[in-house]
Write a protein that holds these residues in place. Structure first.
Motif, PDB file in Angstrom:
ATOM      1  N   GLU A  52       1.593  -0.792   2.031  1.00 30.53           N
ATOM      2  CA  GLU A  52       0.139  -0.728   1.818  1.00 30.53           C
ATOM      3  C   GLU A  52      -0.221   0.368   0.807  1.00 30.53           C
ATOM      4  N   VAL A  53       0.388   1.518   0.941  1.00 32.48           N
ATOM      5  CA  VAL A  53       0.132   2.620   0.010  1.00 32.48           C
ATOM      6  C   VAL A  53       0.616   2.234  -1.386  1.00 32.48           C
ATOM      7  N   GLY A  54       1.792   1.626  -1.467  1.00 29.65           N
ATOM      8  CA  GLY A  54       2.308   1.180  -2.765  1.00 29.65           C
ATOM      9  C   GLY A  54       1.390   0.169  -3.423  1.00 29.65           C
ATOM     10  N   GLU A  55       0.862  -0.756  -2.650  1.00 33.68           N
ATOM     11  CA  GLU A  55      -0.074  -1.746  -3.199  1.00 33.68           C
ATOM     12  C   GLU A  55      -1.360  -1.084  -3.687  1.00 33.68           C
ATOM     13  N   ALA A  56      -1.819  -0.064  -2.965  1.00 30.22           N
ATOM     14  CA  ALA A  56      -3.023   0.660  -3.398  1.00 30.22           C
ATOM     15  C   ALA A  56      -2.765   1.381  -4.717  1.00 30.22           C
ATOM     16  N   ARG A 127     -12.718   6.196  -4.705  1.00 34.52           N
ATOM     17  CA  ARG A 127     -13.458   6.325  -3.449  1.00 34.52           C
ATOM     18  C   ARG A 127     -13.503   4.986  -2.699  1.00 34.52           C
ATOM     19  N   GLU A 128     -13.764   3.903  -3.423  1.00 30.83           N
ATOM     20  CA  GLU A 128     -13.803   2.577  -2.793  1.00 30.83           C
ATOM     21  C   GLU A 128     -12.435   2.172  -2.249  1.00 30.83           C
ATOM     22  N   ALA A 129     -11.384   2.449  -3.003  1.00 23.65           N
ATOM     23  CA  ALA A 129     -10.039   2.107  -2.540  1.00 23.65           C
ATOM     24  C   ALA A 129      -9.665   2.929  -1.313  1.00 23.65           C
ATOM     25  N   ALA A 130     -10.057   4.183  -1.287  1.00 23.87           N
ATOM     26  CA  ALA A 130      -9.735   5.059  -0.158  1.00 23.87           C
ATOM     27  C   ALA A 130     -10.522   4.690   1.097  1.00 23.87           C
ATOM     28  N   ALA A 131     -11.557   3.899   0.941  1.00 23.52           N
ATOM     29  CA  ALA A 131     -12.360   3.473   2.095  1.00 23.52           C
ATOM     30  C   ALA A 131     -11.686   2.357   2.880  1.00 23.52           C
TER      31      ALA A 131
END
Length: 176
Positions: A52-56, A127-131
């Motif tokens: 999930e982190v890699g995809e982000a 910010r949107e991705a971190a949400a």
């Protein structure tokens, strides 16, 4: 700027990039993933979390690329600056991209000095991705947001580097 970015986002895909750009992106992302996982998640055993982190991070890189194209109003058509049918064309451009990344100096604030609206748009994208609900549960979220900003910056610079290569090739008459 925001509307143009979202319009470009609907049209630009990773597969639209030039072959050298895709290769450079994959190499950069591989190294960056290892760095992020080592710094932010040194003891995490959850493969799904790391995925999930890699995809982000991958998404941030592509978003940065799209942001750069939108900021310069270049259109969303595929940008080709190499020709796989010309021996050495892709390899030469890939080496040039690698050199451009190595020479790049990152200031204290990535995106500072870029066209109006780019810096705030970049902050908003992160910010949107971190949400994301999955990322919100991470203790390391603030550190990850910094890493995501650098991934966004790297994608942004890739589009800049493509412009330099294309302009250089146009002034020298193409793939010689």
């Amino acid at each position: 700027m925001r509307e143009r970015f979202f319009e470009y986002r609907r049209h630009i895909r990773f597969s639209d990039m030039d072959l050298a750009s895709r290769a450079m992106a994959l190499m950069w992302l591989e190294v960056f993933h290892k760095r992020v996982f080592r710094r932010c998640f040194p003891r995490v055993a959850s493969k799904s979390l790391l995925r999930e982190v890699g995809e982000a991070i991958d998404a941030m890189f592509l978003e940065g690329y799209i942001l750069s194209r939108a900021a310069r109003m270049e259109g969303w058509e595929s940008l080709r600056y190499t020709d796989p049918d010309v021996p050495g064309s892709v390899e030469r451009s890939l080496e040039l991209l690698r050199a451009l990344y190595e020479e790049e100096v990152v200031s204290e604030r990535p995106f500072a000095g870029e066209p109006l609206g780019v810096e705030s748009m970049a902050e908003n994208i992160v910010r949107e991705a971190a949400a994301s609900p999955i990322l919100q549960r991470l203790e390391e979220l603030e550190l990850l947001k910094v890493q995501m900003l650098y991934a966004l910056w790297a994608g942004y610079k890739l589009a800049d580097f493509e412009r330099r290569i294309k302009n250089r090739d146009l002034s020298s008459g193409g793939w010689s």
